[in-house]
Design an enzyme around this catalytic site. Structure first.
Site, PDB file in Angstrom:
ATOM      1  N   LYS A  39       7.015  -6.512   0.242  1.00 12.46           N
ATOM      2  CA  LYS A  39       7.844  -6.833  -0.923  1.00 12.46           C
ATOM      3  C   LYS A  39       9.323  -6.544  -0.675  1.00 12.46           C
ATOM      4  O   LYS A  39      10.185  -7.376  -0.962  1.00 12.46           O
ATOM      5  CB  LYS A  39       7.304  -5.999  -2.085  1.00 12.46           C
ATOM      6  CG  LYS A  39       7.911  -6.192  -3.419  1.00 12.46           C
ATOM      7  CD  LYS A  39       7.120  -5.423  -4.466  1.00 12.46           C
ATOM      8  CE  LYS A  39       6.821  -3.993  -4.077  1.00 12.46           C
ATOM      9  NZ  LYS A  39       8.022  -3.148  -3.910  1.00 12.46           N
ATOM     10  N   ASP A  63      11.984   0.975  -7.023  1.00 15.22           N
ATOM     11  CA  ASP A  63      10.819   1.643  -6.424  1.00 15.22           C
ATOM     12  C   ASP A  63      11.231   3.055  -6.008  1.00 15.22           C
ATOM     13  O   ASP A  63      12.149   3.213  -5.205  1.00 15.22           O
ATOM     14  CB  ASP A  63      10.364   0.841  -5.202  1.00 15.22           C
ATOM     15  CG  ASP A  63       9.071   1.378  -4.595  1.00 15.22           C
ATOM     16  OD1 ASP A  63       8.699   2.526  -4.917  1.00 15.22           O
ATOM     17  OD2 ASP A  63       8.456   0.655  -3.801  1.00 15.22           O
ATOM     18  N   CYS A 283      -8.826 -12.930  21.382  1.00 18.73           N
ATOM     19  CA  CYS A 283      -8.903 -11.842  20.389  1.00 18.73           C
ATOM     20  C   CYS A 283      -9.886 -12.226  19.278  1.00 18.73           C
ATOM     21  O   CYS A 283      -9.527 -12.954  18.348  1.00 18.73           O
ATOM     22  CB  CYS A 283      -7.514 -11.559  19.817  1.00 18.73           C
ATOM     23  SG  CYS A 283      -7.510 -10.339  18.491  1.00 18.73           S
TER      24      CYS A 283
END
Length: 341
Positions: A39, A63, A283
């Site tokens: 974010k 935040d 992978c």
């Protein structure tokens, strides 16, 4: 809920955030999502792109983790400060858990303990804090008041992880409740409280209860005004950030439903950390994860066909510092082309 200002006719929506750069009326951009989905990287990158087309841009983190300082490698605080290497992009970090004490202290020397030595200070604080979210409401209102006076052309909020993200929408109601309770207290006990406070040296800054109520009223008006702007799709939008996993998609859907109920425009989703293993990749874990991600990407495309969905690759290193953020930000505008699977 897609913005009519952005979407017209049957045009297929570009998988970029270019539309936000083109929307010249845009003033408020909120970037939100679950913790750990990229974010802050997305909000910093979007701010960099907006700074290319706007006169002045302010990036605000609400935040408590204060990731902007880490992202840019520069210390930010509660005052807006220019980001190194930019002349029109500033940032600030505020703690929305800030206390109502700051309001009562009026910025005086006793901000840490504005009620120190006052027998009934505790009672006032107990009254104020009995209303859920009142301290955040006051803090956020003060920030909005400051932002209004700073006159930036566009303001981007890097919000706290979902759950707290949309709390600002309830602030006008919270403030009205707080104001109602304090008004009731003032009318019942005002003269007595003012005389007791006067005898004990008064509230910090020489204020009385009426002045505090008046200050709260002006904050309530400010936040009510801004709240009306938040509901205007020409002025405000919310960018959802997620990853292609069940919990993140669930949180995103919940957030979009809530935004819609509050009449807040949202028409952009950034999906981060996507794996694109090549055909010849050995992978197995990457291939299995890609298969899972494709499943949720398909769900996102079905659920949000009227959204601009931006697909961002998983990167091998952290996106920190101006250069890496600029590189990442280019992919928000020019879609990443993955290798053939």
């Amino acid at each position: 809920m897609s913005s009519t200002a952005i979407v017209s006719g049957d045009e297929s929506l570009e998988p970029t955030l270019q539309n936000l750069l083109d929307q010249k009326t845009l003033r408020w951009v909120f970037v939100g999502g679950k913790g750990g989905v990229g974010k802050t990287t997305t909000s910093c990158s979007l701010a960099i792109q907006l700074a290319k087309v706007r006169k002045s841009v302010l990036l605000i983190s609400t935040d408590p983790a204060h990731n902007l300082s880490d992202a840019f490698g520069q210390k930010f605080g509660k005052e807006a400060r220019l980001i190194d290497g930019f002349d029109n992009l500033s940032a600030m970090e505020i703690d929305p858990n800030g206390s109502i004490q700051d309001l009562l202290a009026a910025g005086g020397d006793q901000a840490d303990d504005p009620m120190g030595g006052l027998g009934l200070g505790g009672m006032m604080q107990d009254l104020a804090f009995s209303i859920p979210g009142v301290d955040e409401a006051m803090s956020f209102a003060e920030v909005l008041k400051q932002v209004k006076s700073l006159s930036y052309e566009v303001i981007i909020f890097d919000t706290a992880p979902t759950g707290h993200t949309l709390r600002f929408l309830q602030f006008p109601t919270v403030l009205e409740k707080a104001l109602g309770k304090l008004s009731q207290l003032s009318s019942q006990f005002g003269p007595m409280l003012n005389s007791v406070l006067g005898a004990r040296g008064g509230l910090p800054g020489g204020q009385n209860l009426d002045e505090i109520l008046s200050k709260m009223e002006s904050l309530r008006e400010t936040i009510g005004e801004v709240n009306a702007q938040f509901k205007d799709a020409d002025l405000t939008t919310f960018v959802c950030v997620c990853i292609a996993e069940f919990l993140s998609l669930y949180e995103t859907e919940r957030m979009i439903q809530e935004l819609t109920s509050y009449q807040i425009d949202t028409h952009c989703i950034v999906v981060n950390q996507l794996l694109f293993p090549g055909k010849d990749s050995s992978c197995e874990q990457c291939k299995a994860r890609r298969k899972m991600q494709k499943k949720y990407l398909n769900e996102i495309e079905e659920l949000y066909e009227d959204f601009n969905v931006v697909r961002m690759p998983m990167l091998v290193e952290e996106v920190r510092g101006k250069e890496k953020l600029e590189k990442f930000s280019n992919m928000l505008i020019n879609p990443y082309i993955p290798p053939q699977e």
